[in-house]
Design a protein around this motif. Structure first.
Motif, mmCIF file in Angstrom:
data_model
loop_
_atom_site.group_PDB
_atom_site.id
_atom_site.type_symbol
_atom_site.label_atom_id
_atom_site.label_comp_id
_atom_site.label_asym_id
_atom_site.label_seq_id
_atom_site.Cartn_x
_atom_site.Cartn_y
_atom_site.Cartn_z
ATOM 1 N N GLU A 17 13.080 -27.925 -9.305
ATOM 2 C CA GLU A 17 13.778 -27.237 -8.326
ATOM 3 C C GLU A 17 13.046 -26.177 -7.770
ATOM 4 O O GLU A 17 13.248 -25.816 -6.627
ATOM 5 C CB GLU A 17 15.195 -26.961 -8.851
ATOM 6 N N VAL A 18 12.292 -25.422 -8.604
ATOM 7 C CA VAL A 18 11.951 -23.934 -8.180
ATOM 8 C C VAL A 18 10.370 -24.117 -8.470
ATOM 9 O O VAL A 18 9.929 -24.397 -9.514
ATOM 10 C CB VAL A 18 12.646 -22.773 -8.629
ATOM 11 N N VAL A 19 9.623 -23.477 -7.733
ATOM 12 C CA VAL A 19 8.132 -23.174 -7.985
ATOM 13 C C VAL A 19 7.874 -21.576 -7.645
ATOM 14 O O VAL A 19 8.386 -21.364 -6.558
ATOM 15 C CB VAL A 19 7.127 -24.184 -7.312
ATOM 16 N N SER A 20 7.482 -20.766 -8.929
ATOM 17 C CA SER A 20 7.245 -19.513 -8.196
ATOM 18 C C SER A 20 5.794 -19.231 -8.508
ATOM 19 O O SER A 20 5.197 -19.804 -9.338
ATOM 20 C CB SER A 20 8.052 -18.574 -9.214
ATOM 21 N N PHE A 21 5.220 -18.344 -7.645
ATOM 22 C CA PHE A 21 3.691 -17.874 -7.726
ATOM 23 C C PHE A 21 3.686 -16.484 -8.156
ATOM 24 O O PHE A 21 4.579 -15.633 -7.829
ATOM 25 C CB PHE A 21 3.099 -18.347 -6.363
ATOM 26 N N HIS A 22 2.476 -16.162 -8.852
ATOM 27 C CA HIS A 22 2.145 -14.563 -9.084
ATOM 28 C C HIS A 22 0.863 -14.694 -8.389
ATOM 29 O O HIS A 22 -0.210 -15.309 -8.464
ATOM 30 C CB HIS A 22 2.018 -14.661 -10.665
ATOM 31 N N PHE B 232 0.424 -7.790 -7.842
ATOM 32 C CA PHE B 232 -0.032 -7.518 -6.534
ATOM 33 C C PHE B 232 -1.155 -8.189 -5.984
ATOM 34 O O PHE B 232 -1.826 -8.713 -6.666
ATOM 35 C CB PHE B 232 -0.285 -6.037 -6.475
ATOM 36 N N PHE B 233 -1.371 -8.187 -4.748
ATOM 37 C CA PHE B 233 -2.213 -9.043 -3.949
ATOM 38 C C PHE B 233 -2.733 -8.619 -2.605
ATOM 39 O O PHE B 233 -3.925 -8.991 -2.164
ATOM 40 C CB PHE B 233 -1.738 -10.457 -3.794
ATOM 41 N N LEU B 234 -2.089 -7.717 -1.779
ATOM 42 C CA LEU B 234 -2.517 -7.272 -0.828
ATOM 43 C C LEU B 234 -3.224 -5.749 -0.893
ATOM 44 O O LEU B 234 -4.345 -5.826 -0.296
ATOM 45 C CB LEU B 234 -1.328 -6.868 0.043
ATOM 46 N N ASP B 235 -2.899 -5.155 -2.070
ATOM 47 C CA ASP B 235 -3.503 -3.929 -2.099
ATOM 48 C C ASP B 235 -3.745 -3.524 -3.705
ATOM 49 O O ASP B 235 -2.707 -3.530 -4.381
ATOM 50 C CB ASP B 235 -2.729 -2.679 -1.654
ATOM 51 N N SER C 85 7.923 -16.015 -4.813
ATOM 52 C CA SER C 85 6.712 -15.053 -5.379
ATOM 53 C C SER C 85 7.225 -13.746 -5.359
ATOM 54 O O SER C 85 8.042 -13.191 -4.935
ATOM 55 C CB SER C 85 5.685 -15.425 -4.259
ATOM 56 N N SER C 86 6.373 -13.144 -6.158
ATOM 57 C CA SER C 86 6.391 -11.581 -6.654
ATOM 58 C C SER C 86 5.990 -10.411 -5.403
ATOM 59 O O SER C 86 4.969 -10.921 -4.957
ATOM 60 C CB SER C 86 5.828 -11.217 -7.808
ATOM 61 N N ALA C 87 6.670 -9.632 -4.962
ATOM 62 C CA ALA C 87 6.165 -8.620 -4.144
ATOM 63 C C ALA C 87 6.264 -7.171 -4.954
ATOM 64 O O ALA C 87 7.099 -7.047 -5.610
ATOM 65 C CB ALA C 87 7.065 -8.447 -2.820
ATOM 66 N N THR C 88 5.088 -6.630 -4.829
ATOM 67 C CA THR C 88 5.294 -5.238 -5.578
ATOM 68 C C THR C 88 5.101 -4.120 -4.660
ATOM 69 O O THR C 88 5.166 -2.874 -5.175
ATOM 70 C CB THR C 88 4.225 -4.912 -6.421
ATOM 71 N N THR C 89 5.090 -4.465 -3.334
ATOM 72 C CA THR C 89 5.121 -3.645 -2.374
ATOM 73 C C THR C 89 5.792 -3.834 -1.249
ATOM 74 O O THR C 89 6.261 -5.104 -1.156
ATOM 75 C CB THR C 89 3.618 -2.925 -1.753
ATOM 76 N N VAL C 90 6.380 -3.002 -0.392
ATOM 77 C CA VAL C 90 6.988 -3.364 0.946
ATOM 78 C C VAL C 90 6.316 -4.282 1.721
ATOM 79 O O VAL C 90 6.549 -5.457 2.399
ATOM 80 C CB VAL C 90 7.733 -2.279 1.601
ATOM 81 N N ALA C 91 4.943 -4.046 1.771
ATOM 82 C CA ALA C 91 3.879 -4.921 2.842
ATOM 83 C C ALA C 91 4.013 -6.421 1.994
ATOM 84 O O ALA C 91 3.767 -7.146 3.016
ATOM 85 C CB ALA C 91 2.721 -4.120 2.736
ATOM 86 N N GLU C 92 3.836 -6.472 0.915
ATOM 87 C CA GLU C 92 3.824 -7.844 0.584
ATOM 88 C C GLU C 92 5.128 -8.428 0.620
ATOM 89 O O GLU C 92 5.060 -9.824 0.719
ATOM 90 C CB GLU C 92 3.597 -7.835 -1.415
ATOM 91 N N GLY D 146 -9.035 -8.103 -17.233
ATOM 92 C CA GLY D 146 -9.559 -7.773 -15.883
ATOM 93 C C GLY D 146 -8.669 -7.430 -14.950
ATOM 94 O O GLY D 146 -9.009 -6.771 -14.036
ATOM 95 N N GLY D 147 -7.382 -8.017 -14.848
ATOM 96 C CA GLY D 147 -6.278 -7.392 -14.267
ATOM 97 C C GLY D 147 -5.398 -6.749 -14.784
ATOM 98 O O GLY D 147 -4.840 -6.863 -15.840
ATOM 99 N N PRO D 148 -4.791 -5.526 -13.941
ATOM 100 C CA PRO D 148 -3.881 -4.675 -14.682
ATOM 101 C C PRO D 148 -2.647 -5.291 -15.071
ATOM 102 O O PRO D 148 -1.972 -6.079 -14.301
ATOM 103 C CB PRO D 148 -3.518 -3.821 -13.672
ATOM 104 N N ALA D 149 -2.285 -5.081 -16.370
ATOM 105 C CA ALA D 149 -0.897 -5.522 -16.960
ATOM 106 C C ALA D 149 -0.500 -4.803 -17.949
ATOM 107 O O ALA D 149 -1.141 -3.870 -18.582
ATOM 108 C CB ALA D 149 -1.347 -6.904 -17.657
ATOM 109 N N ARG D 150 0.822 -4.857 -18.074
ATOM 110 C CA ARG D 150 1.492 -3.631 -18.995
ATOM 111 C C ARG D 150 1.761 -4.116 -20.641
ATOM 112 O O ARG D 150 2.279 -5.374 -20.549
ATOM 113 C CB ARG D 150 3.014 -3.376 -18.363
#
Ligand code: FMN
Length: 342
Positions: free
Chosen positions: A125-130, A183-186, A151-158, A270-274
């Motif tokens: 029913e749903v597909v989400s992307f990171h 994040f994916f744009l910046d 999908s996730s946005a971490t900024t307004v631009a995303e 290699g990718g920032p993660a908490r």
């Protein structure tokens, strides 16, 4: 449109997909309790995904979310990998490990046509992307299967970019969130905002339903996000101690330390993660300049993790956690959810 209507769920709650920490059992429990259960697919092969889906479809007729990564796979960089292993050499030595015998990173494949075949077969029913969205052809295949796309946005631009690509809802992922930054744009970590700062700014630029994620752990937090205008919430960390979670005993014990600090680190993939601060994060980072790009850094760490865990130590284990662990309870997901909405 209300999130409950859009996703055909009773409660405005999405259980965050958590790769490496959960499988079908948690997703089934959450969907049966009225939220949207999620299955993280980033570390599954298509055959493993088919097997998980067969289990899910047999156990619930409620909507389900499948989650995929959409990073660009970096070309392996031998020199970088060697510099990274050089930095880890003192640890290899201490554990009697041979750096040259260590295999490459475990697979974390971006969404591809083989996975789109599975989507067409099972029609989740749903597909989400990171990390953004897949290319237009792949996205079209998902949409034409009838899945809602999130999908996730971490900024307004995303958020603006995601809306332009035609997503059905946006997850506002605040910097408090456990696990990887979507994040994916910046890639500048200074662009990353807390949930309370990010949510209203995204709501101001979109008419789409916005789902708040990051640091939400109890019913007051949920009420607060909804009062600010969120259509729903996505909680990850709060589910980590649930009976259906698959994390190790070491991870469970670390999460129970409510005041232990977390940090964003690139050491494990290699990718920032908490995650909760542990020995390797303290000694090499938390952001290590030598770490290869996502997801390649993990290969070199894996044998150290295994060796330390055999001694009962989480010194090299990614102890993923958000900043707020007050909602973690060692109960079934159904009981946890009941408490979140009573
Ligand atoms: C252990 C763990 C693993 C995660 N793995 C994924 C993942 O595979 N895909 C994804 O979209 N988000 C993943 N996330 C991030 C969540 O989607 C979400 O943003 C986060 O859990 C929300 O913040 P909270 O942990 O404070 O509730 C993960 C989070 C955690 C804690």
């Amino acid at each position: 449109m209300r999130l409950e209507q859009l996703l055909d769920i009773k409660l405005p709650l999405i259980q965050a997909p958590m790769a490496g920490a959960q499988g079908a059992a948690l997703a089934i429990a959450v969907s049966n309790a009225g939220g949207l259960g999620s299955l993280p697919c980033a570390m599954l092969t298509p055959a493993q995904l088919r097997a998980e889906l067969a289990v899910i479809r047999a156990a619930t007729d409620k909507p389900i979310n499948l989650n995929f990564f959409t990073h660009t796979s970096p070309a392996p960089d031998l020199a970088q990998e060697q510099r990274w292993r050089q930095q880890l050499q003192p640890y290899y030595q201490a554990y009697g490990l041979d750096a040259d015998a260590i295999p490459a990173a475990p697979a974390r494949h971006p969404f591809n046509h083989e996975m789109a075949d599975v989507i067409e077969e099972f029609r989740p029913e749903v597909v989400s992307f990171h990390f953004g969205l897949p290319d237009a052809v792949l996205l079209k295949r998902v949409r034409e299967s009838g899945s809602k796309v999130v999908s996730s946005a971490t900024t307004v631009a995303e958020a603006v970019w995601l809306e332009q690509q035609g997503v059905d809802a946006i997850i506002a992922q605040g910097v408090e969130a456990g696990g990887h930054r979507g994040f994916f744009l910046d890639r500048d970590l200074n662009t990353q905002l807390g949930t309370m700062a990010l949510l209203p700014q995204i709501l101001a630029v979109t008419e789409l339903p916005v789902i708040a994620a990051g640091g939400i752990a109890d019913n007051a937090g949920i009420r607060g996000a909804l009062a600010m205008g969120a259509a729903g919430v996505q909680l990850g960390t709060a589910f980590l101690l649930c009976d259906e979670s698959r994390i190790s005993e070491i991870h469970r014990q670390a999460l129970a330390q409510l005041n232990a600090p977390t940090a964003l680190t690139n050491i494990f993939t290699g990718g920032p993660a908490r995650g909760l601060v542990n020995r390797v994060m303290q000694e090499l980072g938390p952001i290590a300049s030598q770490a290869p790009e996502f997801p390649l850094a993990g290969g070199a760490i894996a044998p150290l993790r295994q060796a330390a865990e055999q001694q009962g130590l989480g010194d090299f284990t990614p102890l993923w956690s958000g900043q707020n662990r007050r909602g973690c309870r060692a109960v079934s997901a159904a009981v946890l959810i009941q408490g979140l909405f009573e």
